[in-house]
Design a protein around this motif. Structure first.
Motif, PDB file in Angstrom:
ATOM      1  N   LYS C  97      -4.636  31.776 -23.005  1.00  0.00           N
ATOM      2  CA  LYS C  97      -4.522  32.808 -24.030  1.00  0.00           C
ATOM      3  C   LYS C  97      -4.198  34.169 -23.433  1.00  0.00           C
ATOM      4  O   LYS C  97      -4.225  35.185 -24.128  1.00  0.00           O
ATOM      5  CB  LYS C  97      -5.825  32.886 -24.825  1.00  0.00           C
ATOM      6  CG  LYS C  97      -6.206  31.529 -25.392  1.00  0.00           C
ATOM      7  CD  LYS C  97      -6.690  31.607 -26.808  1.00  0.00           C
ATOM      8  CE  LYS C  97      -6.808  30.185 -27.343  1.00  0.00           C
ATOM      9  NZ  LYS C  97      -7.697  30.114 -28.507  1.00  0.00           N
ATOM     10  N   SER C  99      -1.394  35.533 -22.361  1.00  0.00           N
ATOM     11  CA  SER C  99      -0.220  36.225 -22.903  1.00  0.00           C
ATOM     12  C   SER C  99      -0.573  36.902 -24.221  1.00  0.00           C
ATOM     13  O   SER C  99      -0.165  38.025 -24.490  1.00  0.00           O
ATOM     14  CB  SER C  99       0.916  35.237 -23.166  1.00  0.00           C
ATOM     15  OG  SER C  99       1.167  34.481 -22.019  1.00  0.00           O
ATOM     16  N   ARG C 100      -1.303  36.189 -25.006  1.00  0.00           N
ATOM     17  CA  ARG C 100      -1.671  36.725 -26.307  1.00  0.00           C
ATOM     18  C   ARG C 100      -2.574  37.939 -26.154  1.00  0.00           C
ATOM     19  O   ARG C 100      -2.405  38.969 -26.806  1.00  0.00           O
ATOM     20  CB  ARG C 100      -2.407  35.641 -27.101  1.00  0.00           C
ATOM     21  CG  ARG C 100      -2.218  35.809 -28.602  1.00  0.00           C
ATOM     22  CD  ARG C 100      -3.320  36.619 -29.202  1.00  0.00           C
ATOM     23  NE  ARG C 100      -4.414  35.753 -29.500  1.00  0.00           N
ATOM     24  CZ  ARG C 100      -4.709  35.339 -30.731  1.00  0.00           C
ATOM     25  NH1 ARG C 100      -4.038  35.805 -31.744  1.00  0.00           N
ATOM     26  NH2 ARG C 100      -5.671  34.521 -30.933  1.00  0.00           N
ATOM     27  N   GLY C 154       7.198  32.924 -21.374  1.00  0.00           N
ATOM     28  CA  GLY C 154       7.718  32.170 -22.508  1.00  0.00           C
ATOM     29  C   GLY C 154       7.214  30.737 -22.487  1.00  0.00           C
ATOM     30  O   GLY C 154       6.782  30.196 -23.506  1.00  0.00           O
ATOM     31  N   LEU C 155       7.254  30.148 -21.301  1.00  0.00           N
ATOM     32  CA  LEU C 155       6.737  28.777 -21.207  1.00  0.00           C
ATOM     33  C   LEU C 155       5.245  28.742 -21.522  1.00  0.00           C
ATOM     34  O   LEU C 155       4.763  27.820 -22.196  1.00  0.00           O
ATOM     35  CB  LEU C 155       7.013  28.209 -19.811  1.00  0.00           C
ATOM     36  CG  LEU C 155       8.478  27.803 -19.581  1.00  0.00           C
ATOM     37  CD1 LEU C 155       8.736  27.495 -18.113  1.00  0.00           C
ATOM     38  CD2 LEU C 155       8.842  26.579 -20.432  1.00  0.00           C
ATOM     39  N   LEU C 157       3.663  30.662 -23.491  1.00  0.00           N
ATOM     40  CA  LEU C 157       3.571  30.811 -24.936  1.00  0.00           C
ATOM     41  C   LEU C 157       3.771  29.467 -25.635  1.00  0.00           C
ATOM     42  O   LEU C 157       2.972  29.052 -26.480  1.00  0.00           O
ATOM     43  CB  LEU C 157       4.664  31.778 -25.397  1.00  0.00           C
ATOM     44  CG  LEU C 157       4.418  32.587 -26.643  1.00  0.00           C
ATOM     45  CD1 LEU C 157       3.457  33.715 -26.335  1.00  0.00           C
ATOM     46  CD2 LEU C 157       5.723  33.167 -27.161  1.00  0.00           C
ATOM     47  N   HIS C 158       4.830  28.806 -25.273  1.00  0.00           N
ATOM     48  CA  HIS C 158       5.121  27.525 -25.919  1.00  0.00           C
ATOM     49  C   HIS C 158       4.100  26.460 -25.519  1.00  0.00           C
ATOM     50  O   HIS C 158       3.740  25.607 -26.327  1.00  0.00           O
ATOM     51  CB  HIS C 158       6.551  27.088 -25.585  1.00  0.00           C
ATOM     52  CG  HIS C 158       7.590  27.876 -26.308  1.00  0.00           C
ATOM     53  ND1 HIS C 158       8.714  27.319 -26.854  1.00  0.00           N
ATOM     54  CD2 HIS C 158       7.661  29.197 -26.611  1.00  0.00           C
ATOM     55  CE1 HIS C 158       9.437  28.266 -27.439  1.00  0.00           C
ATOM     56  NE2 HIS C 158       8.823  29.410 -27.289  1.00  0.00           N
ATOM     57  N   LEU C 160       1.046  27.028 -24.947  1.00  0.00           N
ATOM     58  CA  LEU C 160      -0.100  27.361 -25.799  1.00  0.00           C
ATOM     59  C   LEU C 160       0.127  26.888 -27.232  1.00  0.00           C
ATOM     60  O   LEU C 160      -0.726  26.241 -27.846  1.00  0.00           O
ATOM     61  CB  LEU C 160      -0.303  28.869 -25.765  1.00  0.00           C
ATOM     62  CG  LEU C 160      -1.294  29.484 -26.746  1.00  0.00           C
ATOM     63  CD1 LEU C 160      -2.673  28.883 -26.549  1.00  0.00           C
ATOM     64  CD2 LEU C 160      -1.360  30.989 -26.549  1.00  0.00           C
ATOM     65  N   LEU C 161       1.306  27.200 -27.744  1.00  0.00           N
ATOM     66  CA  LEU C 161       1.608  26.843 -29.134  1.00  0.00           C
ATOM     67  C   LEU C 161       1.566  25.334 -29.349  1.00  0.00           C
ATOM     68  O   LEU C 161       1.148  24.865 -30.404  1.00  0.00           O
ATOM     69  CB  LEU C 161       3.001  27.352 -29.519  1.00  0.00           C
ATOM     70  CG  LEU C 161       3.095  28.834 -29.850  1.00  0.00           C
ATOM     71  CD1 LEU C 161       4.529  29.214 -30.101  1.00  0.00           C
ATOM     72  CD2 LEU C 161       2.255  29.163 -31.079  1.00  0.00           C
ATOM     73  N   SER C 162       1.994  24.598 -28.338  1.00  0.00           N
ATOM     74  CA  SER C 162       2.069  23.144 -28.526  1.00  0.00           C
ATOM     75  C   SER C 162       0.782  22.462 -28.077  1.00  0.00           C
ATOM     76  O   SER C 162       0.711  21.235 -28.094  1.00  0.00           O
ATOM     77  CB  SER C 162       3.244  22.591 -27.738  1.00  0.00           C
ATOM     78  OG  SER C 162       2.957  22.655 -26.356  1.00  0.00           O
ATOM     79  N   GLY C 163      -0.205  23.237 -27.680  1.00  0.00           N
ATOM     80  CA  GLY C 163      -1.433  22.624 -27.190  1.00  0.00           C
ATOM     81  C   GLY C 163      -1.196  21.805 -25.936  1.00  0.00           C
ATOM     82  O   GLY C 163      -1.894  20.830 -25.679  1.00  0.00           O
ATOM     83  N   ARG C 165       1.261  19.888 -25.215  1.00  0.00           N
ATOM     84  CA  ARG C 165       1.982  18.620 -25.403  1.00  0.00           C
ATOM     85  C   ARG C 165       3.488  18.751 -25.213  1.00  0.00           C
ATOM     86  O   ARG C 165       4.212  17.767 -25.244  1.00  0.00           O
ATOM     87  CB  ARG C 165       1.731  18.079 -26.816  1.00  0.00           C
ATOM     88  CG  ARG C 165       0.284  17.704 -27.095  1.00  0.00           C
ATOM     89  CD  ARG C 165       0.183  17.061 -28.471  1.00  0.00           C
ATOM     90  NE  ARG C 165       0.795  17.936 -29.482  1.00  0.00           N
ATOM     91  CZ  ARG C 165       0.131  18.826 -30.210  1.00  0.00           C
ATOM     92  NH1 ARG C 165      -1.162  18.973 -30.054  1.00  0.00           N
ATOM     93  NH2 ARG C 165       0.753  19.580 -31.098  1.00  0.00           N
ATOM     94  N   LEU C 166       3.959  19.964 -25.071  1.00  0.00           N
ATOM     95  CA  LEU C 166       5.399  20.175 -25.156  1.00  0.00           C
ATOM     96  C   LEU C 166       6.159  19.749 -23.907  1.00  0.00           C
ATOM     97  O   LEU C 166       7.241  19.171 -23.990  1.00  0.00           O
ATOM     98  CB  LEU C 166       5.678  21.654 -25.452  1.00  0.00           C
ATOM     99  CG  LEU C 166       7.060  21.979 -25.967  1.00  0.00           C
ATOM    100  CD1 LEU C 166       7.404  21.159 -27.179  1.00  0.00           C
ATOM    101  CD2 LEU C 166       7.179  23.462 -26.292  1.00  0.00           C
TER     102      LEU C 166
END
Lengths: 182, 182, 182, 182
Positions: C97, C99-100, C154-155, C157-158, C160-163, C165-166
């Motif tokens: 978290k 970055s946030r 950026g990575l 962030l993503h 984090l967003l994807s939990g 899994r991305l």
DNA sequence: TATGAATGAGTCTTCATTCAT
DNA sequence: GATGAATGAAGACTCATTCAT
């Protein structure tokens, strides 16, 4: 210093309001105003409306049992029974909305999954009452204790509903003693 | 003024909701949704939430008395008394939140200065009950009628508070018959 | 001005909380409780929530750069680049978290007209990064430093967003090295 | 009539506010005021702040993809890639706080256990992007699609953090094309 | 009859911050 | 250094009711 005092002021204000109106009709803002502090300050003392209301009720009930136990000391079985009925009627008639408040709060506690908080009080109440009935030589005192509680609350309810016009309190006390009794 | 099927649908939906939650917890929007019409439409049939709730309760109670009177026909005094107690317990146990709903609505009526609306029902209830007690040869039937109502309501209250764990219903019925009667 | 052990305890507690929840979701009361002192005491050490949070973040980032500089000593250009990418990924994945938190705090600083406080850190970060890239023989190291920072954030962030899994972290590291590098 | 119009007015007002301030800093009262209706009226259209914000964001994102798909029609692989990068930079630079808003809302959705609402959009985004990369003859298009999204978002983040002073946008676009590309 | 848009007052609760002690 | 009492402004959300259509 100051600490306990404000708390008492809050509890007093809340008791007065909950004696006039239903749980949902009394607002925290109203209580704060009556107690003479800010809404935020109120939440400093009680984390939620439910917690405040519960303390108001439990103090009342615990105080009632304390006083009852004092009154009962040194009495004979018969006298105890009479004193118990007197005290029960006093409680509900001096605070006619108590049953309703109790009910509302109990439902609120279920909603918050805190229903178990009531067990201690209920146990204490049944304990004292059945003890009195046993001393008075009455059979099946636990069952009768439940019955007594229900009768007194039911009468309080109807007394409340009828605005006190439905029956004469002393008359009904005699009736209850007859039922319980001898 | 609204009549017919939609009105019935509304009353049915409202009854179901008031049997689950308190007066203040049930919203007009919720009732409208359950009844399958709009909020505006709901107010077309009932001028206020209070009026709707009052009709729900009075129908229930009047229906109960109607049914009771039917059941009592042709019974002996003793049997009538038993049937009365059965019916009273049925009413409150099949609809455990009734006492609370009654109470809430009564307070609401006082706030709206419409407390007198209850007199007719209460008179009818006491009338039937005391008639039964008189037929069963019980002395002071009016006073006993009040007592009976209070006991049943009080038991219902405690039954509700304890989630049905407090006492056995059949057992208590016998107790009430004993008190009343013989 | 506050110093020593208690201060450290506060910073530690705050870091843990800001790693779980957003800036606005963490309250000063919560931090005080976790650090084991009163709310008033907390404000004794830090004049505002913002100042506390900013110190938490800057310590983390400065600590990261310190450690990075240590790790880089004695390495060849290629190895340095790899170590840099490793460290960057470690930072953002061990503290997803971050970055946030960074973003929130930055906006908070703008609101308080203290945006310039960030320049020093950013300069230091770009300094180290571009130095590494230069050592690895990469052209336009300043621009690439910016790019590297952006990609890693950026990575994160993503991620984090994807939990998580991305993408596979090791896989992406290789991709980033390829982009940067060789 | 009037229905759809007010809704649009609300969405427009909300978009403007969420473009200025963070999710938690924008209040429903503020949105209502800006949209020219009462707070209660606002809740008539959107059951919660989250639902309103989510609709704002999804409209923006879906609109962006729609437009992108239009733009891509009839282009060669190389041109598509360029158009994609252009569009991505346009989105994030014209709405610099978008990433942050996205992040906040995503976390809010997790708190409300509605995280799955994002899957559809994310799938659509990865679908379009990887399709473009595939058309441009790029190997491992899915992985690169993720990378591209991360780079653009990361650059947007740093662009935002630096107040646009960090890098020249056109310069970075070229860099990204180089990375992706050929 | 029926709709649903709209209101406005009200609800509980949170929280950074201040200050007397 | 440290406490905790107290504030006050703000927040999301609810709801009975009205009214134009």
């Amino acid at each position: 210093m100051g600490s306990g005092e404000t708390r008492e002021r809050i509890l007093k204000a809340a008791l007065e309001l909950f004696s006039e109106k239903s749980y949902h009709e009394v607002s925290m803002g109203e209580i704060a105003k009556k107690a003479g502090l800010s809404k935020g300050g109120l939440f400093h003392y009680f984390p939620s409306k439910y917690d405040l209301a519960r303390e108001v009720l439990f103090r009342l009930l615990d105080g009632w049992i304390d006083e009852l136990e004092e009154r009962l000391e040194g009495l004979s079985g018969r006298e105890m029974l009479k004193a118990l009925v007197d005290a029960a009627f006093e409680l509900v008639t001096s605070n006619p909305k108590l049953s309703r408040f109790f009910l509302e709060l109990y439902e609120e506690s279920l909603k918050r999954e805190r229903g178990s908080e009531w067990d201690e009080f209920y146990g204490r109440y049944i304990g004292v009452t059945s003890q009195v009935l046993r001393s008075a030589g009455i059979s099946e005192p636990e069952k009768r204790a439940i019955l007594l509680g229900a009768i007194v609350d039911g009468l309080a309810l109807h007394h409340l509903l009828s605005g006190g016009r439905l029956f004469d309190v002393e008359d009904m006390k005699r009736e209850v003693l007859r039922i319980m009794g001898v």
